[in-house]
Write a protein that holds these residues in place. Structure first.
Motif, PDB file in Angstrom:
ATOM      1  N   ALA A  19     -26.791  23.382  25.664  1.00 17.19           N
ATOM      2  CA  ALA A  19     -26.339  22.098  25.142  1.00 17.19           C
ATOM      3  C   ALA A  19     -24.892  21.913  25.576  1.00 17.19           C
ATOM      4  N   PRO A  20     -24.391  20.684  25.613  1.00 14.12           N
ATOM      5  CA  PRO A  20     -22.988  20.479  25.985  1.00 14.12           C
ATOM      6  C   PRO A  20     -22.056  21.230  25.054  1.00 14.12           C
ATOM      7  N   ARG A  21     -20.940  21.684  25.603  1.00 15.78           N
ATOM      8  CA  ARG A  21     -19.968  22.405  24.785  1.00 15.78           C
ATOM      9  C   ARG A  21     -19.123  21.478  23.926  1.00 15.78           C
ATOM     10  N   ASP A  22     -19.049  20.198  24.290  1.00 19.29           N
ATOM     11  CA  ASP A  22     -18.213  19.227  23.591  1.00 19.29           C
ATOM     12  C   ASP A  22     -18.997  18.635  22.419  1.00 19.29           C
ATOM     13  N   ALA A  23     -18.717  19.113  21.210  1.00 20.05           N
ATOM     14  CA  ALA A  23     -19.451  18.634  20.030  1.00 20.05           C
ATOM     15  C   ALA A  23     -19.201  17.157  19.791  1.00 20.05           C
ATOM     16  N   GLY A  24     -17.980  16.689  20.084  1.00 16.28           N
ATOM     17  CA  GLY A  24     -17.668  15.271  19.912  1.00 16.28           C
ATOM     18  C   GLY A  24     -18.510  14.403  20.814  1.00 16.28           C
ATOM     19  N   LEU A  25     -18.716  14.848  22.051  1.00 12.92           N
ATOM     20  CA  LEU A  25     -19.549  14.091  22.988  1.00 12.92           C
ATOM     21  C   LEU A  25     -20.990  14.019  22.495  1.00 12.92           C
ATOM     22  N   VAL A  26     -21.519  15.121  21.993  1.00  9.93           N
ATOM     23  CA  VAL A  26     -22.903  15.146  21.503  1.00  9.93           C
ATOM     24  C   VAL A  26     -23.062  14.166  20.340  1.00  9.93           C
ATOM     25  N   ARG A  27     -22.104  14.169  19.408  1.00  8.52           N
ATOM     26  CA  ARG A  27     -22.158  13.221  18.285  1.00  8.52           C
ATOM     27  C   ARG A  27     -22.080  11.784  18.790  1.00  8.52           C
ATOM     28  N   GLU A  28     -21.218  11.550  19.760  1.00  7.64           N
ATOM     29  CA  GLU A  28     -21.024  10.203  20.303  1.00  7.64           C
ATOM     30  C   GLU A  28     -22.297   9.693  20.970  1.00  7.64           C
ATOM     31  N   MET A  29     -22.927  10.519  21.789  1.00  8.14           N
ATOM     32  CA  MET A  29     -24.140  10.095  22.485  1.00  8.14           C
ATOM     33  C   MET A  29     -25.331   9.992  21.531  1.00  8.14           C
ATOM     34  N   ASP A  30     -25.249  10.644  20.388  1.00 10.24           N
ATOM     35  CA  ASP A  30     -26.320  10.567  19.390  1.00 10.24           C
ATOM     36  C   ASP A  30     -26.294   9.248  18.629  1.00 10.24           C
ATOM     37  N   ASP A  31     -25.175   8.524  18.734  1.00  4.11           N
ATOM     38  CA  ASP A  31     -25.011   7.229  18.071  1.00  4.11           C
ATOM     39  C   ASP A  31     -24.979   6.154  19.151  1.00  4.11           C
ATOM     40  N   LYS A  32     -25.994   5.287  19.194  1.00 10.36           N
ATOM     41  CA  LYS A  32     -26.136   4.349  20.305  1.00 10.36           C
ATOM     42  C   LYS A  32     -24.980   3.359  20.377  1.00 10.36           C
ATOM     43  N   ALA A  33     -24.414   2.975  19.245  1.00  9.05           N
ATOM     44  CA  ALA A  33     -23.272   2.069  19.263  1.00  9.05           C
ATOM     45  C   ALA A  33     -22.039   2.765  19.832  1.00  9.05           C
ATOM     46  N   ALA A  34     -21.788   4.002  19.390  1.00  9.77           N
ATOM     47  CA  ALA A  34     -20.650   4.759  19.908  1.00  9.77           C
ATOM     48  C   ALA A  34     -20.825   5.058  21.394  1.00  9.77           C
ATOM     49  N   ALA A  35     -22.064   5.348  21.797  1.00 10.66           N
ATOM     50  CA  ALA A  35     -22.340   5.626  23.205  1.00 10.66           C
ATOM     51  C   ALA A  35     -22.038   4.400  24.066  1.00 10.66           C
ATOM     52  N   TYR A  36     -22.449   3.221  23.603  1.00 12.50           N
ATOM     53  CA  TYR A  36     -22.166   1.991  24.355  1.00 12.50           C
ATOM     54  C   TYR A  36     -20.658   1.733  24.443  1.00 12.50           C
ATOM     55  N   ALA A  37     -19.940   2.017  23.368  1.00 13.56           N
ATOM     56  CA  ALA A  37     -18.488   1.830  23.397  1.00 13.56           C
ATOM     57  C   ALA A  37     -17.857   2.741  24.447  1.00 13.56           C
ATOM     58  N   ARG A  38     -18.299   3.985  24.512  1.00  9.78           N
ATOM     59  CA  ARG A  38     -17.755   4.927  25.499  1.00  9.78           C
ATOM     60  C   ARG A  38     -18.166   4.537  26.921  1.00  9.78           C
ATOM     61  N   LEU A  39     -19.432   4.194  27.093  1.00 10.92           N
ATOM     62  CA  LEU A  39     -19.921   3.838  28.428  1.00 10.92           C
ATOM     63  C   LEU A  39     -19.320   2.522  28.914  1.00 10.92           C
ATOM     64  N   GLY A  40     -18.943   1.665  27.974  1.00  8.91           N
ATOM     65  CA  GLY A  40     -18.273   0.425  28.347  1.00  8.91           C
ATOM     66  C   GLY A  40     -16.938   0.669  29.023  1.00  8.91           C
ATOM     67  N   GLU A  41     -16.342   1.839  28.781  1.00  3.08           N
ATOM     68  CA  GLU A  41     -15.087   2.204  29.435  1.00  3.08           C
ATOM     69  C   GLU A  41     -15.322   2.774  30.833  1.00  3.08           C
ATOM     70  N   ILE A  42     -16.530   3.291  31.061  1.00  2.40           N
ATOM     71  CA  ILE A  42     -16.828   3.983  32.320  1.00  2.40           C
ATOM     72  C   ILE A  42     -17.560   3.071  33.298  1.00  2.40           C
ATOM     73  N   VAL A  43     -18.621   2.442  32.822  1.00  2.00           N
ATOM     74  CA  VAL A  43     -19.439   1.547  33.677  1.00  2.00           C
ATOM     75  C   VAL A  43     -19.733   0.264  32.906  1.00  2.00           C
ATOM     76  N   PRO A  44     -18.734  -0.567  32.689  1.00  2.00           N
ATOM     77  CA  PRO A  44     -18.915  -1.742  31.822  1.00  2.00           C
ATOM     78  C   PRO A  44     -20.025  -2.682  32.270  1.00  2.00           C
ATOM     79  N   ALA A  45     -20.256  -2.791  33.581  1.00  2.00           N
ATOM     80  CA  ALA A  45     -21.288  -3.708  34.073  1.00  2.00           C
ATOM     81  C   ALA A  45     -22.685  -3.264  33.677  1.00  2.00           C
ATOM     82  N   ARG A  46     -22.846  -1.992  33.292  1.00  2.60           N
ATOM     83  CA  ARG A  46     -24.173  -1.469  32.960  1.00  2.60           C
ATOM     84  C   ARG A  46     -24.487  -1.541  31.468  1.00  2.60           C
ATOM     85  N   VAL A  47     -23.535  -1.975  30.667  1.00  2.00           N
ATOM     86  CA  VAL A  47     -23.760  -2.055  29.221  1.00  2.00           C
ATOM     87  C   VAL A  47     -24.182  -3.477  28.876  1.00  2.00           C
TER      88      VAL A  47
END
Length: 335
Positions: A100-128
């Motif tokens: 599993a990923p070593r970053d517990a914060g990342l795992v929690r973030e990706m487990d929450d679809k709203a938080a995941a979209y917020a993070r991915l909006g910073e990386i690939v905004p056109a895909r959100v």
């Protein structure tokens, strides 16, 4: 060496079989589930029933005790993965390697679809895709109405969900006069959705977004010492999928892996609409359909993930072909 799969999808059968295939007899597989009849128990050397009523912290404590009792060397967690990763140091102290990923914060973030979209909006905004997070009935109704006006069909799901259990499509066509052949499935009218939500406490918020009607792309990913293994599988229809090594999809997934520093098996899911692809979610684990991607491509991602975790070189290379179809096979056809 003892490898433990806790409560998983039934398709863990295939993951275990692929890990076994490289060096038959080297590994002992332990399985557990809240379902004593879970299919993957058939390919495990030992199988145990799990308590069904534990919260994340209680379950992490159970897992630590289980690893001590059964001498687990490698733990492949699915159930309550965020809570387990939060206790990674305690598992390491027992000599247990977590797949599993070593970053517990990342795992929690990706487990929450709203938080995941917020993070991915910073990386690939056109895909959100456009979306709203509704925390009460009024917000849900306003979001659905606004998206219906702009996009037509709308869908929703809980921000924390797995296996699309809460996913529903709002489709007013169901209630048109004469629509006797329409199959409800996971569809419902807006009035029915509001009736359902009227009695929901919104303890887990609801993600509301346009319905994306076209092809789903499930991309299985793994960072290895030989480079990133990326297998895009296009869910073309209900009978088969097609692995297509699409350069732009693979490049984008590689960029996402780098930006998030995904250091364990992951699954990046897209859905397409009007020729554009949009991100659905990122699962910080092997996907439920990974065996299909592996069958079509010839790449043994579960084994590669195991050997990488053990620090042992695992030789692999992309196949010479650019695409291959695979018939859908979610569970074994015989026992």
């Amino acid at each position: 060496m003892r490898i433990w799969f806790n409560h998983w999808f039934s398709t863990a059968w295939h993951l275990i079989e692929m890990m076994k295939a490289v060096e038959p007899g080297r590994f002992t597989f332990i399985g557990s589930s809240t379902n004593r009849y879970a299919l993957y128990g058939k390919v495990c050397d030992a199988f145990f029933e799990e308590p069904a009523d534990l919260d994340g912290e209680g379950y992490a404590a159970f897992c630590l005790d289980f690893c001590r009792e059964h001498g687990v060397d490698v733990f492949v967690p699915r159930r309550h993965q965020p809570a387990i990763v939060a206790h990674a140091a305690e598992f390491a102290a027992l000599g247990v390697k977590l797949m599993a990923p070593r970053d517990a914060g990342l795992v929690r973030e990706m487990d929450d679809k709203a938080a995941a979209y917020a993070r991915l909006g910073e990386i690939v905004p056109a895909r959100v895709p456009e979306h709203f997070v509704a925390g009460d009935l009024g917000a849900f109704e306003r979001a659905a109405a606004a998206l219906q006006a702009r996009h037509g069909r709308v869908c929703y799901k809980l921000t924390r969900d797995e296996g699309a259990r809460s996913f529903r499509v709002i489709d007013e066509g169901l209630t048109k006069p004469g629509a006797v052949y329409n199959k409800p499935g996971n569809k419902l009218s807006l009035s029915t959705a509001l009736s359902v939500m009227e009695n929901y406490d919104f303890g887990i918020p609801v993600l509301v977004m346009p319905y994306l009607p076209d092809v789903e792309i499930s991309v299985d990913c793994l960072r290895t010492s030989r480079g990133a293994m990326i297998i895009p599988r296009y869910k073309t229809n209900k009978r088969y999928s097609e692995v297509i090594f699409t350069p732009d999809v693979m490049d984008e997934c590689r960029s996402i892996m780098d930006a998030l520093w995904l250091d364990a098996p992951a699954n990046i899911q897209y859905k397409t609409a009007n020729g554009e692809r949009y991100l659905l979610e990122i699962n910080t684990r092997m996907s439920g359909g990974l065996q299909l991607s592996c069958k079509a491509s010839g790449l043994n991602l579960p084994a590669a993930a195991l050997y990488e975790l053990l620090g042992e070189p695992y030789p692999w290379a992309y196949p010479a072909f650019s695409s291959a179809r695979v018939a859908h096979l979610e569970t074994p056809v015989c026992l």
